[in-house]
Design a protein around this motif. Structure first.
Motif, mmCIF file in Angstrom:
data_model
loop_
_atom_site.group_PDB
_atom_site.id
_atom_site.type_symbol
_atom_site.label_atom_id
_atom_site.label_comp_id
_atom_site.label_asym_id
_atom_site.label_seq_id
_atom_site.Cartn_x
_atom_site.Cartn_y
_atom_site.Cartn_z
ATOM 1 N N ARG A 1 25.886 38.723 41.716
ATOM 2 C CA ARG A 1 26.148 38.571 40.284
ATOM 3 C C ARG A 1 25.166 37.557 39.697
ATOM 4 O O ARG A 1 25.063 36.435 40.173
ATOM 5 C CB ARG A 1 27.583 38.076 40.059
ATOM 6 N N THR A 2 24.454 37.983 38.663
ATOM 7 C CA THR A 2 23.558 37.075 37.948
ATOM 8 C C THR A 2 23.923 37.058 36.480
ATOM 9 O O THR A 2 24.173 38.107 35.876
ATOM 10 C CB THR A 2 22.081 37.487 38.098
ATOM 11 N N ASP A 3 23.971 35.866 35.921
ATOM 12 C CA ASP A 3 24.229 35.688 34.499
ATOM 13 C C ASP A 3 23.080 34.875 33.912
ATOM 14 O O ASP A 3 22.597 33.926 34.542
ATOM 15 C CB ASP A 3 25.529 34.912 34.251
ATOM 16 N N VAL A 4 22.655 35.241 32.718
ATOM 17 C CA VAL A 4 21.641 34.443 32.033
ATOM 18 C C VAL A 4 22.066 34.208 30.590
ATOM 19 O O VAL A 4 22.559 35.117 29.913
ATOM 20 C CB VAL A 4 20.251 35.120 32.075
ATOM 21 N N VAL A 5 21.909 32.976 30.154
ATOM 22 C CA VAL A 5 22.056 32.617 28.750
ATOM 23 C C VAL A 5 20.650 32.414 28.207
ATOM 24 O O VAL A 5 19.867 31.637 28.768
ATOM 25 C CB VAL A 5 22.893 31.330 28.590
ATOM 26 N N ILE A 6 20.321 33.105 27.136
ATOM 27 C CA ILE A 6 18.971 33.073 26.575
ATOM 28 C C ILE A 6 19.017 32.305 25.252
ATOM 29 O O ILE A 6 19.683 32.732 24.298
ATOM 30 C CB ILE A 6 18.433 34.498 26.345
ATOM 31 N N LEU A 7 18.319 31.194 25.211
ATOM 32 C CA LEU A 7 18.388 30.307 24.054
ATOM 33 C C LEU A 7 17.001 30.030 23.489
ATOM 34 O O LEU A 7 15.997 30.081 24.203
ATOM 35 C CB LEU A 7 19.032 28.966 24.445
ATOM 36 N N LYS A 8 16.986 29.686 22.210
ATOM 37 C CA LYS A 8 15.788 29.117 21.613
ATOM 38 C C LYS A 8 15.727 27.633 21.977
ATOM 39 O O LYS A 8 16.759 27.031 22.293
ATOM 40 C CB LYS A 8 15.831 29.277 20.091
ATOM 41 N N PRO A 9 14.544 27.019 21.932
ATOM 42 C CA PRO A 9 14.456 25.602 22.312
ATOM 43 C C PRO A 9 15.420 24.709 21.536
ATOM 44 O O PRO A 9 16.031 23.796 22.113
ATOM 45 C CB PRO A 9 12.995 25.256 21.999
ATOM 46 N N GLU A 10 15.607 24.988 20.253
ATOM 47 C CA GLU A 10 16.473 24.136 19.438
ATOM 48 C C GLU A 10 17.958 24.324 19.736
ATOM 49 O O GLU A 10 18.804 23.593 19.206
ATOM 50 C CB GLU A 10 16.202 24.372 17.943
ATOM 51 N N GLN A 11 18.301 25.311 20.562
ATOM 52 C CA GLN A 11 19.692 25.548 20.923
ATOM 53 C C GLN A 11 20.086 24.878 22.239
ATOM 54 O O GLN A 11 21.191 25.084 22.734
ATOM 55 C CB GLN A 11 19.950 27.059 21.029
ATOM 56 N N MET A 12 19.230 24.058 22.777
ATOM 57 C CA MET A 12 19.470 23.456 24.084
ATOM 58 C C MET A 12 20.251 22.147 24.014
ATOM 59 O O MET A 12 20.534 21.536 25.047
ATOM 60 C CB MET A 12 18.133 23.195 24.789
ATOM 61 N N GLY A 13 20.625 21.708 22.830
ATOM 62 C CA GLY A 13 21.180 20.367 22.655
ATOM 63 C C GLY A 13 22.453 20.078 23.419
ATOM 64 O O GLY A 13 22.710 18.938 23.785
ATOM 65 N N HIS A 14 23.277 21.091 23.682
ATOM 66 C CA HIS A 14 24.547 20.818 24.363
ATOM 67 C C HIS A 14 24.395 20.816 25.879
ATOM 68 O O HIS A 14 25.356 20.516 26.594
ATOM 69 C CB HIS A 14 25.613 21.836 23.934
ATOM 70 N N HIS A 15 23.218 21.131 26.386
ATOM 71 C CA HIS A 15 22.969 21.063 27.822
ATOM 72 C C HIS A 15 22.513 19.661 28.209
ATOM 73 O O HIS A 15 22.021 18.893 27.378
ATOM 74 C CB HIS A 15 21.913 22.089 28.234
ATOM 75 N N THR A 16 22.675 19.336 29.481
ATOM 76 C CA THR A 16 22.253 18.037 29.996
ATOM 77 C C THR A 16 21.381 18.225 31.229
ATOM 78 O O THR A 16 21.404 19.289 31.866
ATOM 79 C CB THR A 16 23.456 17.156 30.372
ATOM 80 N N GLN A 17 20.626 17.178 31.563
ATOM 81 C CA GLN A 17 19.800 17.232 32.759
ATOM 82 C C GLN A 17 20.650 17.459 34.005
ATOM 83 O O GLN A 17 20.253 18.187 34.914
ATOM 84 C CB GLN A 17 19.001 15.937 32.886
ATOM 85 N N ALA A 18 21.826 16.818 34.038
ATOM 86 C CA ALA A 18 22.680 16.929 35.224
ATOM 87 C C ALA A 18 23.174 18.350 35.448
ATOM 88 O O ALA A 18 23.483 18.726 36.578
ATOM 89 C CB ALA A 18 23.862 15.978 35.096
#
Length: 268
Positions: A90-107
């Motif tokens: 099973r593979t899942d991908v979320v495809i975002l624009k650069p400006e939509q990355m704000g809720h992600h973290t390095q961790a």
């Protein structure tokens, strides 16, 4: 193909494509908690976001890892593609624009490639979360509401529907237990073993199996009420959440009147 080979194959397939700025692992593969049963979660950053062109690129990449037998293209979430290949990877991908990355973290992300250094611009880790008190109050009220429908199910002899009600009560109890432990790296429900304690597991395993007949359905509802409601009261008190006292009181009164059953725990 093993998971690492699949990850490498997909990363190589999309890595030099114009407009694809980064590809990260997320979920258990990013946190080091993956096992052979895990799905493979990706976050892909595309300049134009989740377009049909990017979707086709992703399908071609996944197809290099095996025959695709299930393909959900932005079906449930506008930026999410789910795939299953013939070996049930099973593979899942979320495809975002650069400006939509704000809720992600390095961790929460492991870079596979990052052409513009997006990873370094993210917060290092999530802010400490606070319990959602409004949601918790709703969960309590919903449990009492479903419990109260027992008199209707028995009165109509809707025993199959009564069994479905038990599953709702069980889900509420599991959710409460997870909230009690506040386990990090929660992941999906398929990781329940690492989210609850051995004592909690024993409580769940001791619950009676729901049976589509009158006495079995009543017994299961009462068992879940006895397990959930005292725990929820304790947590509500600790969090300062007002208990729906009158709603619970009239619910037990209705069940006493219609089915001659009593509240299975002390409410004082």
């Amino acid at each position: 193909m093993d998971h690492q080979s699949i990850i490498d194959t997909i990363s190589t397939a999309v890595g030099d494509t114009p407009g694809i700025e980064a590809l990260f692992l997320s979920g258990s593969h990013a946190t080091g908690l993956a096992d052979v049963y895990s799905d493979i979660d990706f976050v892909m950053v595309a300049a134009d976001g989740a377009t049909d062109v990017v979707s086709a690129l992703w399908r071609d990449a996944v197809a290099q890892t095996g025959e695709i037998v299930l393909w959900w293209d932005r079906t449930t979430v506008p930026v999410l593609i789910n795939a299953i290949t013939a070996d049930w990877t099973r593979t899942d991908v979320v495809i975002l624009k650069p400006e939509q990355m704000g809720h992600h973290t390095q961790a929460g992300l492991k870079p596979l490639f990052d052409h513009k250094g997006l990873h370094a611009t993210l917060a290092k880790s999530p802010a400490a979360g606070q319990p959602n008190l409004k949601k918790f109050r709703y969960q309590i009220e919903e449990f009492v509401r479903i419990l109260g429908l027992l008199h209707l199910a028995v009165g109509r002899e809707e025993y199959i529907n009564g069994v479905l009600g038990v599953f709702h009560l069980r889900a509420a109890l599991v959710e409460l237990m997870i909230e009690e432990t506040a386990a990090p790296n929660r992941g999906g429900i398929l990781h329940l073993n690492r989210l609850i304690t051995d004592d909690q597991k024993r409580v769940l395993m001791a619950m009676p199996a729901p049976k589509p007949e009158r006495e079995g359905m009543i017994a299961a509802h009462l068992a879940y009420a006895a397990a959930f409601l005292p725990r929820a009261r304790n947590r509500a008190g600790a969090l300062g959440v007002e208990w729906p006292e009158s709603f619970e009181e009239v619910t037990w009164a209705r069940l006493k009147e219609s089915l001659d059953i009593d509240c299975p725990y002390s409410r004082t």
